[in-house]
Write a protein that holds these residues in place. Structure first.
Motif, PDB file in Angstrom:
ATOM      1  N   TYR A  69      14.730  31.554  45.258  1.00  0.00           N
ATOM      2  CA  TYR A  69      15.637  33.105  46.433  1.00  0.00           C
ATOM      3  C   TYR A  69      15.046  32.739  47.324  1.00  0.00           C
ATOM      4  O   TYR A  69      15.347  32.430  48.570  1.00  0.00           O
ATOM      5  CB  TYR A  69      16.731  33.400  45.526  1.00  0.00           C
ATOM      6  N   GLU A  70      13.874  34.212  47.063  1.00  0.00           N
ATOM      7  CA  GLU A  70      13.471  34.764  48.485  1.00  0.00           C
ATOM      8  C   GLU A  70      12.633  33.716  48.932  1.00  0.00           C
ATOM      9  O   GLU A  70      13.151  33.824  50.355  1.00  0.00           O
ATOM     10  CB  GLU A  70      12.239  35.979  48.023  1.00  0.00           C
ATOM     11  N   LYS A  71      12.188  32.729  48.449  1.00  0.00           N
ATOM     12  CA  LYS A  71      11.559  32.051  49.829  1.00  0.00           C
ATOM     13  C   LYS A  71      12.441  31.324  50.915  1.00  0.00           C
ATOM     14  O   LYS A  71      12.301  30.891  51.918  1.00  0.00           O
ATOM     15  CB  LYS A  71      10.561  30.486  48.544  1.00  0.00           C
ATOM     16  N   LEU A  72      14.104  30.377  49.483  1.00  0.00           N
ATOM     17  CA  LEU A  72      14.468  30.020  50.584  1.00  0.00           C
ATOM     18  C   LEU A  72      15.306  30.580  52.018  1.00  0.00           C
ATOM     19  O   LEU A  72      15.352  30.556  52.442  1.00  0.00           O
ATOM     20  CB  LEU A  72      15.557  29.263  49.321  1.00  0.00           C
ATOM     21  N   SER A  73      16.046  32.249  51.016  1.00  0.00           N
ATOM     22  CA  SER A  73      16.150  33.253  51.581  1.00  0.00           C
ATOM     23  C   SER A  73      15.296  33.546  53.297  1.00  0.00           C
ATOM     24  O   SER A  73      16.130  33.437  54.309  1.00  0.00           O
ATOM     25  CB  SER A  73      16.230  34.011  50.703  1.00  0.00           C
ATOM     26  N   GLN A  74      14.368  33.501  52.989  1.00  0.00           N
ATOM     27  CA  GLN A  74      13.143  33.804  54.362  1.00  0.00           C
ATOM     28  C   GLN A  74      13.337  32.684  55.310  1.00  0.00           C
ATOM     29  O   GLN A  74      13.296  32.385  56.266  1.00  0.00           O
ATOM     30  CB  GLN A  74      11.520  33.664  53.565  1.00  0.00           C
ATOM     31  N   ARG A  75      13.157  31.199  54.683  1.00  0.00           N
ATOM     32  CA  ARG A  75      13.512  29.595  55.583  1.00  0.00           C
ATOM     33  C   ARG A  75      14.528  29.806  56.298  1.00  0.00           C
ATOM     34  O   ARG A  75      15.044  29.615  57.302  1.00  0.00           O
ATOM     35  CB  ARG A  75      12.609  28.344  54.594  1.00  0.00           C
ATOM     36  N   ARG A  76      16.476  30.230  55.142  1.00  0.00           N
ATOM     37  CA  ARG A  76      17.444  30.521  55.907  1.00  0.00           C
ATOM     38  C   ARG A  76      17.789  31.100  57.097  1.00  0.00           C
ATOM     39  O   ARG A  76      18.111  30.632  57.886  1.00  0.00           O
ATOM     40  CB  ARG A  76      18.272  30.868  54.908  1.00  0.00           C
ATOM     41  N   ALA A  78      14.891  32.426  59.044  1.00  0.00           N
ATOM     42  CA  ALA A  78      14.087  31.844  60.380  1.00  0.00           C
ATOM     43  C   ALA A  78      14.884  30.690  60.449  1.00  0.00           C
ATOM     44  O   ALA A  78      15.472  30.700  62.286  1.00  0.00           O
ATOM     45  CB  ALA A  78      12.931  30.982  59.510  1.00  0.00           C
ATOM     46  N   LYS A  79      15.922  30.183  60.109  1.00  0.00           N
ATOM     47  CA  LYS A  79      16.835  29.051  60.596  1.00  0.00           C
ATOM     48  C   LYS A  79      17.727  29.541  61.359  1.00  0.00           C
ATOM     49  O   LYS A  79      18.197  28.952  62.549  1.00  0.00           O
ATOM     50  CB  LYS A  79      17.293  28.435  60.182  1.00  0.00           C
ATOM     51  N   GLN A  80      18.273  31.193  60.684  1.00  0.00           N
ATOM     52  CA  GLN A  80      19.221  31.815  61.639  1.00  0.00           C
ATOM     53  C   GLN A  80      19.013  31.686  62.684  1.00  0.00           C
ATOM     54  O   GLN A  80      19.643  31.864  64.050  1.00  0.00           O
ATOM     55  CB  GLN A  80      20.218  32.570  60.328  1.00  0.00           C
ATOM     56  N   LYS A  81      18.271  32.431  62.903  1.00  0.00           N
ATOM     57  CA  LYS A  81      16.812  33.043  64.664  1.00  0.00           C
ATOM     58  C   LYS A  81      17.380  31.680  65.604  1.00  0.00           C
ATOM     59  O   LYS A  81      17.297  31.700  66.988  1.00  0.00           O
ATOM     60  CB  LYS A  81      15.563  33.578  64.185  1.00  0.00           C
ATOM     61  N   ASP A  82      16.699  30.874  64.794  1.00  0.00           N
ATOM     62  CA  ASP A  82      17.002  29.176  65.776  1.00  0.00           C
ATOM     63  C   ASP A  82      18.446  29.420  66.023  1.00  0.00           C
ATOM     64  O   ASP A  82      18.858  28.277  66.811  1.00  0.00           O
ATOM     65  CB  ASP A  82      16.583  28.256  65.468  1.00  0.00           C
ATOM     66  N   GLY A 117      25.573  25.897  43.176  1.00  0.00           N
ATOM     67  CA  GLY A 117      26.841  27.759  43.002  1.00  0.00           C
ATOM     68  C   GLY A 117      25.882  28.484  43.178  1.00  0.00           C
ATOM     69  O   GLY A 117      26.175  29.492  42.860  1.00  0.00           O
ATOM     70  N   ALA A 118      24.438  28.446  42.178  1.00  0.00           N
ATOM     71  CA  ALA A 118      24.065  29.316  42.157  1.00  0.00           C
ATOM     72  C   ALA A 118      23.240  29.865  43.406  1.00  0.00           C
ATOM     73  O   ALA A 118      23.424  31.490  43.965  1.00  0.00           O
ATOM     74  CB  ALA A 118      22.074  29.462  41.280  1.00  0.00           C
ATOM     75  N   PHE A 119      22.488  28.264  44.260  1.00  0.00           N
ATOM     76  CA  PHE A 119      22.665  29.051  46.306  1.00  0.00           C
ATOM     77  C   PHE A 119      23.454  29.567  46.726  1.00  0.00           C
ATOM     78  O   PHE A 119      23.259  30.725  47.326  1.00  0.00           O
ATOM     79  CB  PHE A 119      21.978  27.807  46.267  1.00  0.00           C
ATOM     80  N   ILE A 120      24.765  29.294  46.669  1.00  0.00           N
ATOM     81  CA  ILE A 120      25.820  29.646  46.994  1.00  0.00           C
ATOM     82  C   ILE A 120      25.550  30.758  46.279  1.00  0.00           C
ATOM     83  O   ILE A 120      26.463  32.124  47.578  1.00  0.00           O
ATOM     84  CB  ILE A 120      26.551  28.648  46.596  1.00  0.00           C
ATOM     85  N   SER A 121      26.346  31.665  45.053  1.00  0.00           N
ATOM     86  CA  SER A 121      26.097  32.856  45.236  1.00  0.00           C
ATOM     87  C   SER A 121      25.310  34.178  45.735  1.00  0.00           C
ATOM     88  O   SER A 121      26.037  34.498  46.241  1.00  0.00           O
ATOM     89  CB  SER A 121      26.434  33.447  43.480  1.00  0.00           C
ATOM     90  N   LEU A 122      23.835  33.771  45.539  1.00  0.00           N
ATOM     91  CA  LEU A 122      22.412  34.392  46.167  1.00  0.00           C
ATOM     92  C   LEU A 122      23.146  34.135  47.441  1.00  0.00           C
ATOM     93  O   LEU A 122      22.320  35.383  48.294  1.00  0.00           O
ATOM     94  CB  LEU A 122      21.156  33.475  45.819  1.00  0.00           C
ATOM     95  N   VAL A 123      22.822  33.388  48.531  1.00  0.00           N
ATOM     96  CA  VAL A 123      23.190  33.549  49.340  1.00  0.00           C
ATOM     97  C   VAL A 123      24.261  34.222  50.134  1.00  0.00           C
ATOM     98  O   VAL A 123      24.315  35.005  51.463  1.00  0.00           O
ATOM     99  CB  VAL A 123      23.677  31.845  50.659  1.00  0.00           C
TER     100      VAL A 123
END
Length: 161
Positions: A69-76, A78-82, A117-123
């Motif tokens: 999740y940490e790596k996915l969170s960093q990518r997310r 970066a996308k939100q900044k865009d 579901g796991a990703f949604i919960s973490l995000v």
């Protein structure tokens, strides 16, 4: 090629190959452990080892999402900044806010599977520990439930013949 033909192809193989294929199929998002276990049991694989292999495979692939999740969170981020938050993420947050991690873990597989579901919960801000607990419960409930229903169904059909 579908899951049935994949598992049918190893029907006559030894138990370890059968369980290995069930394990591999259960790793795949949207197929999940409950699908792999059910199809394996209906084809004729031994119920308890099949349920265990499917649960383990599904659980490991969901835990990979939690751990990474940490790596996915960093990518997310970066996308939100865009400027790319997205409508899907908003819908996912609404679902999470309505049902929480337990609801996403237990009801989510009907809609989007354990992985999402796991990703949604973490995000949405749930702790990794809480997500791990409820996703484990969800994987076990769904896989054991589907496996038991498949085994009972196979037994019932064989008695009716």
């Amino acid at each position: 090629m579908d899951i049935g033909s994949i598992l049918e192809g190893v029907k006559e193989a030894n138990l370890f190959i059968q369980l290995g294929v069930v394990f591999l199929v259960s790793l795949v998002p949207f197929l999940e452990g409950y699908v792999a276990a059910s199809v394996g049991i209906v084809i004729g694989f031994s119920a308890i080892p099949t349920i265990i292999a499917a649960s383990l495979g599904n659980w490991l692939s969901v835990m990979a999402i939690v751990v990474l999740y940490e790596k996915l969170s960093q990518r997310r981020k970066a996308k939100q900044k865009d400027g790319g938050s997205g409508k899907r993420m908003e819908a996912a947050r609404k679902l999470f806010n309505k049902y929480g991690v337990p609801g996403v873990a237990l009801i989510g597989p009907i809609v989007f599977g354990h992985h999402i579901g796991a990703f949604i919960s973490l995000v949405s801000g749930a702790s990794r520990r809480y997500v791990t607990l409820w996703m484990t419960v969800g994987v076990l409930v769904w896989t054991i439930g589907a496996g038991v229903l498949a085994a009972v169904g196979v037994d019932l059909v064989s008695r009716l013949r």
